[in-house]
Design a protein around this motif. Structure first.
Motif, PDB file in Angstrom:
ATOM      1  N   PHE A  53      85.697  -0.834   4.439  1.00  0.00           N
ATOM      2  CA  PHE A  53      87.057  -1.108   4.920  1.00  0.00           C
ATOM      3  C   PHE A  53      88.019  -1.404   3.758  1.00  0.00           C
ATOM      4  O   PHE A  53      89.130  -1.893   3.986  1.00  0.00           O
ATOM      5  CB  PHE A  53      87.019  -2.293   5.891  1.00  0.00           C
ATOM      6  CG  PHE A  53      85.984  -2.135   6.964  1.00  0.00           C
ATOM      7  CD1 PHE A  53      86.180  -1.260   8.013  1.00  0.00           C
ATOM      8  CD2 PHE A  53      84.784  -2.838   6.890  1.00  0.00           C
ATOM      9  CE1 PHE A  53      85.216  -1.104   9.002  1.00  0.00           C
ATOM     10  CE2 PHE A  53      83.815  -2.688   7.867  1.00  0.00           C
ATOM     11  CZ  PHE A  53      84.023  -1.811   8.924  1.00  0.00           C
ATOM     12  N   GLU A  54      87.553  -1.140   2.550  1.00  0.00           N
ATOM     13  CA  GLU A  54      88.356  -1.361   1.341  1.00  0.00           C
ATOM     14  C   GLU A  54      88.813  -2.808   1.225  1.00  0.00           C
ATOM     15  O   GLU A  54      89.911  -3.094   0.739  1.00  0.00           O
ATOM     16  CB  GLU A  54      89.555  -0.406   1.309  1.00  0.00           C
ATOM     17  CG  GLU A  54      89.145   1.063   1.295  1.00  0.00           C
ATOM     18  CD  GLU A  54      90.345   2.011   1.236  1.00  0.00           C
ATOM     19  OE1 GLU A  54      91.497   1.527   1.373  1.00  0.00           O
ATOM     20  OE2 GLU A  54      90.129   3.213   1.032  1.00  0.00           O
ATOM     21  N   ALA A  55      87.960  -3.727   1.672  1.00  0.00           N
ATOM     22  CA  ALA A  55      88.264  -5.155   1.540  1.00  0.00           C
ATOM     23  C   ALA A  55      88.028  -5.599   0.100  1.00  0.00           C
ATOM     24  O   ALA A  55      87.285  -4.957  -0.655  1.00  0.00           O
ATOM     25  CB  ALA A  55      87.383  -5.963   2.481  1.00  0.00           C
ATOM     26  N   SER A  56      88.651  -6.703  -0.297  1.00  0.00           N
ATOM     27  CA  SER A  56      88.551  -7.213  -1.653  1.00  0.00           C
ATOM     28  C   SER A  56      87.108  -7.488  -2.052  1.00  0.00           C
ATOM     29  O   SER A  56      86.377  -8.204  -1.359  1.00  0.00           O
ATOM     30  CB  SER A  56      89.369  -8.501  -1.793  1.00  0.00           C
ATOM     31  OG  SER A  56      89.033  -9.190  -2.975  1.00  0.00           O
ATOM     32  N   GLU A  57      86.701  -6.940  -3.193  1.00  0.00           N
ATOM     33  CA  GLU A  57      85.343  -7.159  -3.681  1.00  0.00           C
ATOM     34  C   GLU A  57      85.141  -8.618  -4.085  1.00  0.00           C
ATOM     35  O   GLU A  57      84.050  -9.170  -3.917  1.00  0.00           O
ATOM     36  CB  GLU A  57      85.058  -6.245  -4.878  1.00  0.00           C
ATOM     37  CG  GLU A  57      83.616  -6.308  -5.362  1.00  0.00           C
ATOM     38  CD  GLU A  57      83.297  -5.247  -6.397  1.00  0.00           C
ATOM     39  OE1 GLU A  57      82.311  -5.427  -7.139  1.00  0.00           O
ATOM     40  OE2 GLU A  57      84.022  -4.227  -6.461  1.00  0.00           O
ATOM     41  N   GLN A  58      86.176  -9.252  -4.590  1.00  0.00           N
ATOM     42  CA  GLN A  58      86.063 -10.653  -4.989  1.00  0.00           C
ATOM     43  C   GLN A  58      85.860 -11.550  -3.779  1.00  0.00           C
ATOM     44  O   GLN A  58      85.057 -12.485  -3.811  1.00  0.00           O
ATOM     45  CB  GLN A  58      87.327 -11.088  -5.754  1.00  0.00           C
ATOM     46  CG  GLN A  58      87.236 -12.471  -6.381  1.00  0.00           C
ATOM     47  CD  GLN A  58      86.099 -12.618  -7.378  1.00  0.00           C
ATOM     48  OE1 GLN A  58      85.727 -11.667  -8.068  1.00  0.00           O
ATOM     49  NE2 GLN A  58      85.516 -13.810  -7.452  1.00  0.00           N
ATOM     50  N   TYR A  59      86.567 -11.261  -2.706  1.00  0.00           N
ATOM     51  CA  TYR A  59      86.357 -12.019  -1.472  1.00  0.00           C
ATOM     52  C   TYR A  59      84.926 -11.813  -0.964  1.00  0.00           C
ATOM     53  O   TYR A  59      84.245 -12.771  -0.557  1.00  0.00           O
ATOM     54  CB  TYR A  59      87.335 -11.573  -0.375  1.00  0.00           C
ATOM     55  CG  TYR A  59      88.798 -11.827  -0.675  1.00  0.00           C
ATOM     56  CD1 TYR A  59      89.196 -12.744  -1.649  1.00  0.00           C
ATOM     57  CD2 TYR A  59      89.800 -11.151   0.036  1.00  0.00           C
ATOM     58  CE1 TYR A  59      90.549 -12.977  -1.904  1.00  0.00           C
ATOM     59  CE2 TYR A  59      91.155 -11.375  -0.210  1.00  0.00           C
ATOM     60  CZ  TYR A  59      91.522 -12.286  -1.192  1.00  0.00           C
ATOM     61  OH  TYR A  59      92.854 -12.514  -1.445  1.00  0.00           O
ATOM     62  N   ALA A  60      84.486 -10.565  -0.987  1.00  0.00           N
ATOM     63  CA  ALA A  60      83.136 -10.238  -0.500  1.00  0.00           C
ATOM     64  C   ALA A  60      82.067 -10.915  -1.343  1.00  0.00           C
ATOM     65  O   ALA A  60      81.028 -11.341  -0.819  1.00  0.00           O
ATOM     66  CB  ALA A  60      82.937  -8.725  -0.495  1.00  0.00           C
ATOM     67  N   LEU A  61      82.314 -11.018  -2.641  1.00  0.00           N
ATOM     68  CA  LEU A  61      81.357 -11.676  -3.533  1.00  0.00           C
ATOM     69  C   LEU A  61      81.200 -13.145  -3.170  1.00  0.00           C
ATOM     70  O   LEU A  61      80.081 -13.673  -3.138  1.00  0.00           O
ATOM     71  CB  LEU A  61      81.809 -11.537  -4.991  1.00  0.00           C
ATOM     72  CG  LEU A  61      80.945 -12.250  -6.047  1.00  0.00           C
ATOM     73  CD1 LEU A  61      79.521 -11.706  -6.038  1.00  0.00           C
ATOM     74  CD2 LEU A  61      81.563 -12.099  -7.435  1.00  0.00           C
ATOM     75  N   ARG A  62      82.308 -13.795  -2.875  1.00  0.00           N
ATOM     76  CA  ARG A  62      82.247 -15.208  -2.503  1.00  0.00           C
ATOM     77  C   ARG A  62      81.522 -15.394  -1.160  1.00  0.00           C
ATOM     78  O   ARG A  62      80.705 -16.300  -1.002  1.00  0.00           O
ATOM     79  CB  ARG A  62      83.660 -15.794  -2.429  1.00  0.00           C
ATOM     80  CG  ARG A  62      84.340 -15.944  -3.791  1.00  0.00           C
ATOM     81  CD  ARG A  62      85.732 -16.559  -3.652  1.00  0.00           C
ATOM     82  NE  ARG A  62      85.684 -17.901  -3.088  1.00  0.00           N
ATOM     83  CZ  ARG A  62      85.462 -19.006  -3.783  1.00  0.00           C
ATOM     84  NH1 ARG A  62      85.259 -18.942  -5.094  1.00  0.00           N
ATOM     85  NH2 ARG A  62      85.447 -20.187  -3.189  1.00  0.00           N
ATOM     86  N   VAL A  63      81.804 -14.521  -0.212  1.00  0.00           N
ATOM     87  CA  VAL A  63      81.125 -14.610   1.084  1.00  0.00           C
ATOM     88  C   VAL A  63      79.636 -14.311   0.930  1.00  0.00           C
ATOM     89  O   VAL A  63      78.786 -15.007   1.498  1.00  0.00           O
ATOM     90  CB  VAL A  63      81.763 -13.639   2.102  1.00  0.00           C
ATOM     91  CG1 VAL A  63      80.982 -13.657   3.414  1.00  0.00           C
ATOM     92  CG2 VAL A  63      83.215 -14.010   2.349  1.00  0.00           C
ATOM     93  N   GLY A  64      79.318 -13.293   0.141  1.00  0.00           N
ATOM     94  CA  GLY A  64      77.919 -12.967  -0.116  1.00  0.00           C
ATOM     95  C   GLY A  64      77.186 -14.107  -0.782  1.00  0.00           C
ATOM     96  O   GLY A  64      76.004 -14.361  -0.490  1.00  0.00           O
ATOM     97  N   THR A  65      77.882 -14.813  -1.663  1.00  0.00           N
ATOM     98  CA  THR A  65      77.288 -15.981  -2.321  1.00  0.00           C
ATOM     99  C   THR A  65      76.965 -17.071  -1.302  1.00  0.00           C
ATOM    100  O   THR A  65      75.892 -17.674  -1.345  1.00  0.00           O
ATOM    101  CB  THR A  65      78.250 -16.543  -3.383  1.00  0.00           C
ATOM    102  OG1 THR A  65      78.483 -15.545  -4.386  1.00  0.00           O
ATOM    103  CG2 THR A  65      77.668 -17.784  -4.052  1.00  0.00           C
ATOM    104  N   ALA A  66      77.887 -17.313  -0.389  1.00  0.00           N
ATOM    105  CA  ALA A  66      77.658 -18.330   0.648  1.00  0.00           C
ATOM    106  C   ALA A  66      76.438 -17.988   1.493  1.00  0.00           C
ATOM    107  O   ALA A  66      75.596 -18.851   1.787  1.00  0.00           O
ATOM    108  CB  ALA A  66      78.899 -18.453   1.532  1.00  0.00           C
ATOM    109  N   ILE A  67      76.322 -16.728   1.868  1.00  0.00           N
ATOM    110  CA  ILE A  67      75.169 -16.290   2.667  1.00  0.00           C
ATOM    111  C   ILE A  67      73.875 -16.443   1.876  1.00  0.00           C
ATOM    112  O   ILE A  67      72.855 -16.891   2.404  1.00  0.00           O
ATOM    113  CB  ILE A  67      75.360 -14.836   3.127  1.00  0.00           C
ATOM    114  CG1 ILE A  67      76.563 -14.742   4.069  1.00  0.00           C
ATOM    115  CG2 ILE A  67      74.098 -14.310   3.807  1.00  0.00           C
ATOM    116  CD1 ILE A  67      76.989 -13.324   4.404  1.00  0.00           C
ATOM    117  N   GLU A  68      73.919 -16.098   0.607  1.00  0.00           N
ATOM    118  CA  GLU A  68      72.725 -16.217  -0.237  1.00  0.00           C
ATOM    119  C   GLU A  68      72.313 -17.678  -0.413  1.00  0.00           C
ATOM    120  O   GLU A  68      71.113 -17.989  -0.464  1.00  0.00           O
ATOM    121  CB  GLU A  68      72.986 -15.577  -1.601  1.00  0.00           C
ATOM    122  CG  GLU A  68      71.765 -15.500  -2.511  1.00  0.00           C
ATOM    123  CD  GLU A  68      70.693 -14.532  -2.032  1.00  0.00           C
ATOM    124  OE1 GLU A  68      69.623 -14.470  -2.664  1.00  0.00           O
ATOM    125  OE2 GLU A  68      70.921 -13.834  -1.016  1.00  0.00           O
TER     126      GLU A  68
END
Length: 328
Positions: A53-68
């Motif tokens: 969806f062409e969402a911000s990679e930086q935002y996704a990185l932070r969310v991925g970090t939370a999940i991890e």
């Protein structure tokens, strides 16, 4: 995936930098539990889903970090003597072995709340509605109706006769819920349609099932060096997994009675494991388990049919093979 793992490792290292004072040991344990381990599948799924969806990679990185962080906390607590009592994790001593039980419990607690601190931060997304959706989604996926609930089913099923439906439900909750949210989070960041979000959730649910079925099969197949944890743990803990259910389905009355007697024991020994392994091999239970995992891999592949052809879609579809081949 290797590139994502490297980026995640750097981000986590900065996030969990060492502290002085009495809490220094806590942060050392948090770092130990989170760094230098795993393929980072969950944050990878978040990053790749967000790219659709062409969402911000930086935002996704932070969310991925939370999940991890939630995933890492769950591993710390699962390994405790009161839970699965595993002394090995990712090829090295579990957190409570490397430190102590009390520190491991606190480290898990701290990793869990840090995940929600990250999601609630405006740096994760400027839209508060998106942040609230992320917090709620992760809470559901990791709580009693998700990962923690699945762990409870896992504990309750020890030394009990459970059916395939119960095992599948346990797998969907314990492993699948967090994996599903990993993809859903990318859709939330990209403000995807309901249909697109559901397609990603379906994809992730089936990937999660394939992943867990392969995990169960490897308990009777792989080696400690490859798998990163002690082989036969499920058996010795009295857990009924798919390979054992296959024996019950294919074995004769004498063999089924033999297995029932073994699982009535408070403790099982190496001879019990060897005899069970002989039945596993006789009825090709590991191969049958992988065949079932392959079915879910194929279903997950098809779930992405809603999306137009793209490099991001290809990456997610190619990832389906990882759930089967990760140990070879």
């Amino acid at each position: 995936m290797a590139e994502c793992a490297a980026v995640m490792e750097k981000f986590l290292k900065n996030l969990l930098s060492s502290r002085k004072g009495y809490e220094g040991k806590l942060y050392s344990a948090m770092s130990y539990a989170s760094l230098k381990g795993g393929k980072r599948l969950r944050p990878f799924l978040t990053l790749q889903s967000a790219k659709l969806f062409e969402a911000s990679e930086q935002y996704a990185l932070r969310v991925g970090t939370a999940i991890e962080l939630i995933h890492c906390y769950s591993l710390v607590h699962d390994d405790l003597p009161a839970m699965d009592n595993d002394s090995l994790r990712r090829g090295r001593p579990s957190c409570h072995i490397a430190f102590d039980e009390a520190t491991a419990i606190l480290a898990g607690d701290a990793l869990q709340v840090l995940a929600f601190e990250i999601l609630s931060d405006p740096k994760t997304h400027p839209d508060p509605n998106v942040r609230v959706a992320l917090v709620k989604g992760l809470a559901i996926a990791s709580g009693g109706g998700g990962m923690v609930g699945g762990q409870m089913i896992d504990l309750e099923s020890e030394n009990c006769d459970v059916d395939l439906e119960t095992i599948s439900r346990m797998q969907r909750l314990k492993t699948g819920a967090l994996i599903s949210f990993s993809c859903e989070a990318g859709a939330i960041l990209g403000k995807a349609s309901v249909e697109e979000k559901q397609a990603l959730i379906k994809y992730a649910q089936d990937i999660g099932l394939a992943f867990q079925i392969a995990d169960d099969a490897l308990d009777y197949f792989s080696s400690k060096k490859i798998f990163g944890k002690e082989i036969g743990k499920d058996f010795y803990e009295g857990k009924t997994t798919l390979p054992l259910i296959i024996i019950f389905q294919r074995g004769n009355n004498e063999e089924r009675s033999f297995l029932k007697e073994i699982f009535k024991k408070k403790k099982r020994n190496e001879d019990d494991f060897s005899e069970t392994l002989a039945l596993i091999n006789k009825y090709k239970a590991v191969e049958a388990s992988f065949k079932r995992a392959e079915y879910f891999v194929n279903v997950s592949y098809d779930a992405l049919g809603i999306f137009q052809h793209s490099e991001e879609k290809n990456v997610l579809q190619n990832l389906t093979e990882f759930s089967l081949n990760r140990s070879f």
